[in-house]
Design a protein around this motif. Structure first.
Motif, mmCIF file in Angstrom:
data_model
loop_
_atom_site.group_PDB
_atom_site.id
_atom_site.type_symbol
_atom_site.label_atom_id
_atom_site.label_comp_id
_atom_site.label_asym_id
_atom_site.label_seq_id
_atom_site.Cartn_x
_atom_site.Cartn_y
_atom_site.Cartn_z
ATOM 1 N N SER A 175 0.991 -1.309 0.086
ATOM 2 C CA SER A 175 -0.040 0.029 0.065
ATOM 3 C C SER A 175 0.761 1.388 -0.190
ATOM 4 O O SER A 175 0.452 2.487 -0.502
ATOM 5 C CB SER A 175 -0.849 -0.067 1.269
ATOM 6 N N ILE A 176 2.074 1.318 0.610
ATOM 7 C CA ILE A 176 2.837 2.308 0.568
ATOM 8 C C ILE A 176 4.006 2.120 -0.407
ATOM 9 O O ILE A 176 4.263 3.130 -1.118
ATOM 10 C CB ILE A 176 3.519 2.521 2.204
ATOM 11 N N ILE A 177 4.831 1.313 -0.641
ATOM 12 C CA ILE A 177 5.872 0.981 -1.373
ATOM 13 C C ILE A 177 6.164 -0.603 -1.873
ATOM 14 O O ILE A 177 5.614 -1.295 -1.102
ATOM 15 C CB ILE A 177 7.353 1.092 -0.653
ATOM 16 N N SER A 178 6.432 -0.598 -3.075
ATOM 17 C CA SER A 178 6.742 -1.885 -3.773
ATOM 18 C C SER A 178 7.979 -2.069 -4.149
ATOM 19 O O SER A 178 8.468 -1.157 -4.842
ATOM 20 C CB SER A 178 5.502 -2.133 -4.845
ATOM 21 N N THR A 179 8.619 -3.251 -3.629
ATOM 22 C CA THR A 179 9.877 -3.371 -4.144
ATOM 23 C C THR A 179 10.148 -4.625 -5.082
ATOM 24 O O THR A 179 9.397 -5.735 -4.531
ATOM 25 C CB THR A 179 10.778 -3.360 -3.090
ATOM 26 N N GLN B 127 18.515 13.069 -0.349
ATOM 27 C CA GLN B 127 17.037 13.540 -0.622
ATOM 28 C C GLN B 127 16.731 13.533 -2.119
ATOM 29 O O GLN B 127 15.775 13.061 -2.672
ATOM 30 C CB GLN B 127 16.441 14.492 0.113
ATOM 31 N N ASN B 128 17.702 14.733 -2.629
ATOM 32 C CA ASN B 128 17.318 15.092 -4.073
ATOM 33 C C ASN B 128 17.521 13.649 -5.111
ATOM 34 O O ASN B 128 16.867 13.610 -5.978
ATOM 35 C CB ASN B 128 18.346 16.168 -4.268
ATOM 36 N N SER B 129 18.465 12.878 -4.701
ATOM 37 C CA SER B 129 18.719 11.580 -5.293
ATOM 38 C C SER B 129 17.560 10.751 -5.293
ATOM 39 O O SER B 129 17.245 10.082 -6.263
ATOM 40 C CB SER B 129 20.143 10.768 -4.968
ATOM 41 N N PHE B 130 16.936 10.433 -4.354
ATOM 42 C CA PHE B 130 15.716 9.708 -4.086
ATOM 43 C C PHE B 130 14.564 10.365 -4.978
ATOM 44 O O PHE B 130 13.585 9.370 -5.208
ATOM 45 C CB PHE B 130 15.390 9.626 -2.633
ATOM 46 N N THR B 131 14.591 11.639 -5.086
ATOM 47 C CA THR B 131 13.291 12.064 -5.794
ATOM 48 C C THR B 131 13.541 12.406 -7.280
ATOM 49 O O THR B 131 12.344 12.815 -8.105
ATOM 50 C CB THR B 131 13.093 13.585 -5.263
ATOM 51 N N ILE C 67 9.414 4.129 6.372
ATOM 52 C CA ILE C 67 8.317 4.428 5.690
ATOM 53 C C ILE C 67 7.750 5.902 6.291
ATOM 54 O O ILE C 67 7.229 6.653 5.449
ATOM 55 C CB ILE C 67 7.120 3.375 5.861
ATOM 56 N N ASP C 68 7.806 5.878 7.565
ATOM 57 C CA ASP C 68 7.517 7.159 7.996
ATOM 58 C C ASP C 68 8.215 8.550 7.460
ATOM 59 O O ASP C 68 7.545 9.456 7.171
ATOM 60 C CB ASP C 68 7.729 7.154 9.699
ATOM 61 N N VAL C 69 9.788 8.143 7.299
ATOM 62 C CA VAL C 69 10.499 9.225 6.700
ATOM 63 C C VAL C 69 10.063 9.591 5.299
ATOM 64 O O VAL C 69 9.818 11.014 4.718
ATOM 65 C CB VAL C 69 12.040 8.812 6.487
ATOM 66 N N ILE C 70 9.618 8.400 4.427
ATOM 67 C CA ILE C 70 9.146 8.825 3.258
ATOM 68 C C ILE C 70 7.732 9.326 3.099
ATOM 69 O O ILE C 70 7.647 10.349 2.262
ATOM 70 C CB ILE C 70 9.072 7.339 2.510
ATOM 71 N N LYS D 252 8.301 13.242 4.222
ATOM 72 C CA LYS D 252 8.849 14.167 3.147
ATOM 73 C C LYS D 252 8.158 14.107 1.827
ATOM 74 O O LYS D 252 8.533 14.647 0.688
ATOM 75 C CB LYS D 252 10.318 13.671 2.903
ATOM 76 N N ASN D 253 6.877 13.339 1.932
ATOM 77 C CA ASN D 253 6.141 13.237 0.578
ATOM 78 C C ASN D 253 6.798 12.946 -0.529
ATOM 79 O O ASN D 253 6.382 13.374 -1.689
ATOM 80 C CB ASN D 253 5.407 14.696 0.337
ATOM 81 N N PHE D 254 7.672 11.826 -0.332
ATOM 82 C CA PHE D 254 8.484 11.370 -1.766
ATOM 83 C C PHE D 254 7.395 10.552 -2.574
ATOM 84 O O PHE D 254 6.451 9.825 -1.949
ATOM 85 C CB PHE D 254 9.554 10.400 -1.081
#
Length: 291
Positions: free
Chosen positions: A20-24, A76-80, A115-118, A121-123
């Motif tokens: 529901s949040i992230i798929s890997t 953070q910029n790399s992740f976005t 997950i909370d960090v993501i 930060k609204n990634f």
């Protein structure tokens, strides 16, 4: 041969990660996808995010570097970055596959904090992430397949390596390094403006760059991407530490020696060392059937 626990989880428990949040992707799918994508002519970056990157985004010190606001921003910029040629791997919601093994590859106990960090930060997470553990898992469970990958995509390329491992050891794994950028083993980002110019000066002379700089690898990837450099970039993780027999990770302590036969030249081992590795293999085989 898959371990017994794999059948138990998939046929009796039938547990699936919360998507529901992230798929890997699982290990095999992510490895195969990268293998295929590296054949393209266009630039392609495979960027790894692990626990260290999330520790940085939590504004905490890591075992190999202290918190740095600049590093935090670049991570953070790399992740976005959202581009089909910038493949981001994420250490969250691993599907349970045959590679799961305690100390080698499994879900982090503090996954919810990541997950909370993501979320905070609204990634954006509306896509499937790559798996960051593909190379260590192949090194342990299928070194021949890893060897074929290196022959196809790494050893025959003009390349740059950025890291702290001895060059001779690095070349035994990756082949000739045309440009070797030496960085500190710890707190590398603190001196990035000292060693970055060497990367910038020579990046147009190579086809491939292998960053081995911890979280600073993400800063390297981000900067080269923003420069529109026409290269491939592969973060191969800690397999070079295994080649150096540097016990920097639990997986190396348990099964890192599995990578030694694919090195060139193959390191000489005493009978005592061979027997030690044999005992590790036997112990790991039975242990891996259940945990």
């Amino acid at each position: 041969m898959k371990p017994l626990k794999y059948y138990f989880h998939n046929f009796f428990l039938n547990t699936k990660p919360d998507s529901s949040i992230i798929s890997t992707k699982n290990i095999q799918d992510s490895f195969n996808y990268l293998d295929k994508r590296l054949l393209q002519k266009e630039r392609l970056f495979f960027v790894r995010f692990g626990d260290g990157e999330f520790i940085t985004m939590l504004k905490k010190n890591h075992r190999n570097y202290i918190y740095n606001e600049g590093l935090d921003k670049e991570v953070q910029n790399s992740f976005t970055i959202k581009d089909s040629n910038y493949l981001i791997s994420c250490p969250i919601n691993y599907p349970y596959d045959e590679y799961h093994a305690k100390g080698i590859y499994k879900q982090f106990s503090w996954q919810q904090e990541m997950i909370d960090v993501i979320e905070q930060k609204n990634f954006k997470t509306d896509f499937i992430f790559e798996n960051p553990c593909i190379f260590q898992c192949m090194a342990v469970f299928n070194p021949k397949k890893l060897n074929l990958f290196l022959n196809k995509h790494v050893r025959n390329k003009r390349k740059m390596f950025v890291g702290s491992t001895d060059q001779k050891v690095t070349e035994s794994l990756y082949g000739k390094i045309d440009y070797f950028v030496k960085i500190p083993a710890k707190n590398a980002y603190e001196t990035i403006e000292e060693w970055w110019p060497e990367i910038e000066r020579n990046i147009d002379k190579v086809d491939l760059i292998i960053p081995s700089a911890g979280s600073s690898s993400n800063a390297i990837a981000l900067r080269l991407w923003d420069m529109n450099c026409d290269v491939k970039l592969i973060d191969l993780g800690s397999i070079v530490d295994a080649a150096a027999r540097k016990v920097s990770r639990t997986w190396i302590r348990l099964q890192g020696h599995k990578i030694l036969p694919i090195l060139n030249p193959i390191p000489k081992m005493t009978f005592k060392e061979k027997f030690k590795y044999f005992k590790k293999d036997v112990k790991f085989f039975f242990r891996n059937q259940v945990i």
